[in-house]
Structures are given as C-alpha cells and as structure tokens.
Design a protein around this motif. Sequence first.
Motif, PDB file in Angstrom:
ATOM      1  N   SER A  47      -4.879   0.673  -5.492  1.00 40.07           N
ATOM      2  CA  SER A  47      -5.651   0.021  -4.418  1.00 40.07           C
ATOM      3  C   SER A  47      -6.369  -1.209  -4.946  1.00 40.07           C
ATOM      4  O   SER A  47      -6.469  -2.230  -4.249  1.00 40.07           O
ATOM      5  N   ASP A 168      -1.618  -0.095   2.107  1.00 40.14           N
ATOM      6  CA  ASP A 168      -2.132   0.895   1.151  1.00 40.14           C
ATOM      7  C   ASP A 168      -1.955   2.300   1.714  1.00 40.14           C
ATOM      8  O   ASP A 168      -2.703   2.720   2.593  1.00 40.14           O
ATOM      9  N   GLU A 169      -0.954   2.999   1.234  1.00 38.02           N
ATOM     10  CA  GLU A 169      -0.603   4.338   1.727  1.00 38.02           C
ATOM     11  C   GLU A 169      -0.522   4.380   3.258  1.00 38.02           C
ATOM     12  O   GLU A 169      -1.206   5.165   3.902  1.00 38.02           O
TER      13      GLU A 169
HETATM   14 MG   LIG Z   1      -5.852   3.997  -3.575  1.00 34.93          MG
END
Ligand SMILES: [Mg+2]
Length: 228
Positions: A47, A168-169
């Motif tokens: 991240s 991000d995910e």
């Molecule tokens: Mg992360």
Amino acid sequence: MSLLTMNDLSKSYRTETLETAALDGVSLEIGEGEFVAIMGPSGCGKSTLLNVMGMLDGPTGGSYRFAGQEVAGLRESQLAETRKKYIGFIFQSFNLVDELTVRENVELALLYHNIPAAERKARVEKVLDKVGIAHRAGHRPAQLSGGQQQRVAVARALVAEPKLILADEPTGNLDTAHGEEVMRMLRQLNVEGSTIVMVTHSPSHADYAGRVINMLDGRIVVERRRAA
Ligand SMILES: [Mg+2]
Ligand SMILES: Nc1ncnc2c1ncn2[C@@H]1O[C@H](COP(=O)(O)OP(=O)(O)OP(=O)(O)O)[C@@H](O)[C@H]1O
C-alpha cells in the motif's frame, strides 16, 4: 513508452520509538498500457508503494518520475493537480460518500476539472453505463451490494480518463463472484489501453495481470511477466 520510473525509492515512517522502512530501495519502471499486480505478505509495503505511486504520500529517498516529471520537485498543489488529472484510485473499502447518490459520487471526481456541467453529466452517464450500474444511478451506496459499490468506485476512478489506475486490494471485500466481475472489468479496461497497478493477495487475480511483482520487507524480491 515508460509511464513512471522509480529509482532506489525509500519511505520510512518514524514514531517516537521506532523507525520502519516501509520501502527500502525500490527500483521499478512501468510502461503505458501495462497491467501490473503487486503481491507479498501483510506489512511488506504494497500500500505504501501504491500511495507513493499515486502521490498521496511522498518518498523519503530516491527518485520518482511520473510522465517524465520528477515528482519530488512538485509542490503540494501541483501534486494534487497531477493526481487529479492523471490518476484514478480504487480501494478495498470502496470509499464512496454515503450521502451522495451513485451519480453524484462519480461526478465528484470531475469537479475542479473545469468541465462544463452538461459535459460532466454526459461523461458520468457514459461511465456508469460502461460499468453496468446506470440503472442504479439515483441510489445511495448503502442501497447497493458490495459488488455494485465497487463498480461505482471503478466508475469514479475512470471518469476523468486517468493515465494510471491504482487499485489496492479491489476485490478484498468482495465474494468470489463479485471479485471475478471486478477483475474482468479491470482486464477489459487494460485491453482498452488503461495502465493498471493492482495490489492483491489472490494468486488467481494476479493472473489477470501481465506482470507480477512480489515484495518482501519493503523490497521487490521476485518479478515475472506472462509470456506474450
Ligand atoms: Mg495494504
Ligand atoms: N502511517 C504509518 N505510520 C507508521 N508506520 C506505517 C504507516 N503506514 C504503514 N506503516 C508501516 O509500514 C509497513 C508497510 O505498510 P503497508 O501498509 O504498505 O503494508 P501492506 O503490504 O500494504 O500490508 P497489507 O497487506 O496488510 O495491506 C508496515 O510495517 C506498517 O506498519
């Protein structure tokens, strides 16, 4: 053509007692039109890397060039400007504004772009249609399923036609079926020319990418490209 280049990039976080090297000498080049997946254990810096890439966070060392420009030299206002113009974000937790409708959430990403209202509306409708959520344009996020909310978030990321999409995910809060749906959407966007960098914990979702980067302790440890 290269879209961004990182050279020996580092990012450390300092608290009273501890200094954490979240990124520890990352060198990376990403070309226009690539679809890159970033993997690695929790806390390895994925991240952080995405946030630095998206100019949400500044590096503490090394160089970062985006679209030919050294990012370290930019003032806060220029960073915000560059970010708005060139980068679209998709987060695990959707990050939609509860009080706004689907349509308004997406339109928000176009404010401050100096686009006339009529054109703004037209672009919002077009992108909602593209992600298959136009029939819910007047709903609020809470009235949608998780998969639908993420489609709205994808629409918001796309509406300003960014050069780079950072995710991000994006499937982290979705069940298998909705996760696959979002992945197919990202693949389609990539086929149409979007550059995408996505963090994922899922090997099968990483398979959608043409290039997979594995991180450990703030470094890139393995990298593989899918055979063309
Ligand atoms: Mg992360
Ligand atoms: N604001 C912060 N202040 C202090 N340390 C931080 C901060 N943000 C991240 N870190 C630390 O930096 C390291 C990298 O964090 P990061 O969020 O990039 O990991 P990640 O790979 O995304 O993990 P996950 O898979 O759990 O999301 C971690 O050790 C984390 O504790």
